[in-house]
Design an enzyme around this catalytic site. Structure first.
Site, mmCIF file in Angstrom:
data_model
loop_
_atom_site.group_PDB
_atom_site.id
_atom_site.type_symbol
_atom_site.label_atom_id
_atom_site.label_comp_id
_atom_site.label_asym_id
_atom_site.label_seq_id
_atom_site.Cartn_x
_atom_site.Cartn_y
_atom_site.Cartn_z
ATOM 1 C CD1 TRP A 51 1.348 -2.123 1.478
ATOM 2 C CD2 TRP A 51 0.041 -0.892 0.146
ATOM 3 N NE1 TRP A 51 1.631 -0.807 1.734
ATOM 4 C CE2 TRP A 51 0.842 -0.023 0.924
ATOM 5 C CE3 TRP A 51 -0.853 -0.347 -0.775
ATOM 6 C CZ2 TRP A 51 0.778 1.373 0.824
ATOM 7 C CZ3 TRP A 51 -0.926 1.033 -0.881
ATOM 8 C CH2 TRP A 51 -0.122 1.883 -0.100
ATOM 9 C CG ASP A 74 2.672 -8.907 -4.431
ATOM 10 O OD1 ASP A 74 3.634 -9.007 -5.206
ATOM 11 O OD2 ASP A 74 2.621 -8.061 -3.515
ATOM 12 C CE1 TYR A 79 3.628 -4.598 1.068
ATOM 13 C CE2 TYR A 79 2.434 -6.485 0.190
ATOM 14 C CZ TYR A 79 3.093 -5.290 -0.002
ATOM 15 O OH TYR A 79 3.206 -4.790 -1.279
ATOM 16 C CG HIS A 142 9.156 -3.920 -1.094
ATOM 17 N ND1 HIS A 142 8.354 -4.162 -0.018
ATOM 18 C CD2 HIS A 142 8.329 -3.382 -2.041
ATOM 19 C CE1 HIS A 142 7.114 -3.785 -0.267
ATOM 20 N NE2 HIS A 142 7.080 -3.306 -1.495
ATOM 21 C CG ASN A 179 9.149 0.677 -5.612
ATOM 22 O OD1 ASN A 179 8.229 1.321 -6.093
ATOM 23 N ND2 ASN A 179 8.962 -0.214 -4.634
ATOM 24 C CD GLN A 200 5.196 -5.697 -7.250
ATOM 25 O OE1 GLN A 200 4.990 -5.146 -6.176
ATOM 26 N NE2 GLN A 200 5.124 -7.023 -7.394
ATOM 27 N N PRO A 230 -2.543 0.105 -9.752
ATOM 28 C CG PRO A 230 -3.905 -1.697 -10.315
ATOM 29 C CD PRO A 230 -2.851 -1.275 -9.330
ATOM 30 C CE LYS A 273 -4.980 -2.557 -1.183
ATOM 31 N NZ LYS A 273 -4.538 -2.399 0.196
ATOM 32 C CB THR A 275 -11.538 -6.770 1.953
ATOM 33 O OG1 THR A 275 -12.347 -5.590 1.890
ATOM 34 C CG2 THR A 275 -10.120 -6.399 2.381
#
Length: 315
Positions: A51, A74, A79, A142, A179, A200, A230, A273, A275
């Site tokens: 995301w 995911d 996205y 979603h 959701n 989710q 989270p 997630k 980078t």
């Protein structure tokens, strides 16, 4: 599992996993800890999300994640990074990676309220084409429809019919939702032929053990609850908080690892997630320790940072 791990390290890790994971979890020792969905498909317990990443960032992040041991990736139609995700996956054996994507809810991001069924199938296929795959392991709706789960009930049913047909056509190994609250399922239950495998939604420390009773509802219905956000969208309390930090110091773990462990120790899948390889590696290194019952209960009682499972429904 880090890039420098040896085969001996991984053998030891397998033994640790068997000792520490809840008995309700299935284990695929050739990949990573998994949870079994209601149709028998096995989903890795920890996934790497994409995301807010553009295609190039998603490409690099997915490669980093897989190299560090992630077997679950995911993404989502909205996205707008599926081409980058798909390009990264081409470097690996497709069957070894669990791939999740999502189709927007009716009235949101390209799904017309007048063409819920048709547009759901259209965007489902667009997802596959952009990822350059024949199917995904899990496709989710979603969001609930823009009109909500009561006024928009017929929209939910139309979208799910489209999802069921794509599932029957082999376009996904499992289908689910995101959701969704109990009112959404009350509508869906009236016409569905295939039960959602996953729901989710947002879940993190501060929301309590069972916000709006949604986790217990999903468990009762044999639907796997999966946590996103989270860390509460980057809450300082969870990234370097006093409570999570003090518990972490006991196990030589970071505050973030404690926040993630609180979820997976309940047997609940989680998406994380980053980078940065350092943080991706830490985020999957959750299975060589186990918090005490008292520590779990203390974290259960936290009321901050606050949050709700869904921003489109509440019951």
């Amino acid at each position: 599992v880090g890039q420098e791990s040896t085969s001996t390290d991984w053998t030891m890790m397998r033994l640790v996993l068997l000792a520490l994971l809840p008995v309700s979890l299935a284990i695929d020792l050739d990949l990573s800890p998994v949870v079994e969905l209601n149709n028998g498909v096995k989903m890795p317990l920890v996934g790497a999300g994409t995301w807010q990443y553009n295609s190039s960032t998603a490409y690099n992040s997915v490669i980093q994640a897989i190299e560090l041991g992630y077997t679950h990736i995911d993404t989502a139609h909205d996205y707008e990074n599926q081409d980058g995700v798909g390009k990264a996956l081409k470097k690996y054996n497709r069957s070894s990676i669990f791939l999740t994507s999502k189709v927007p809810g009716c009235g949101i991001q390209g799904v017309s309220v007048f063409r819920c069924y048709e547009d759901t199938k259209k965007l489902f296929q667009e997802d596959l084409d952009l990822l350059d795959v024949d199917n995904v392991d899990l496709m989710l709706l979603h969001f609930p429809p823009v009109l909500g789960c009561t006024l928009g009930c017929s929209m939910i049913q139309d979208q799910w019919k489209a999802m069921e047909e794509m599932y029957s056509a082999g376009k996904a190994r499992a289908i689910g939702v995101s959701n969704y609250c109990q009112s959404c399922f009350s509508c869906l239950n009236k016409t569905m032929k295939v039960k959602p495998a996953v729901n989710q939604f947002q879940y993190h420390i501060g929301m309590g053990p069972d916000p709006i009773g949604l986790i217990s509802y999903c468990n009762d219905q044999d639907i796997v609850p999966q946590a996103y956000s989270p860390l509460g969208n980057g809450s300082p309390e969870l990234i370097h908080g006093n409570l999570t930090g003090s518990i972490g110091s006991k196990y030589n773990k970071s505050s973030v690892q404690i926040a993630l462990k609180w979820i997976v120790q309940k047997g609940m899948p989680v998406l994380t997630k980053s980078t940065k390889s350092k943080y991706l590696e830490q985020d999957i290194s959750l299975f060589d320790f186990k918090m005490s019952d008292d520590e779990m209960k203390t974290l259960d009682k936290q009321e901050s940072p606050a949050g709700k499972p869904s921003f489109l429904c509440s019951s």
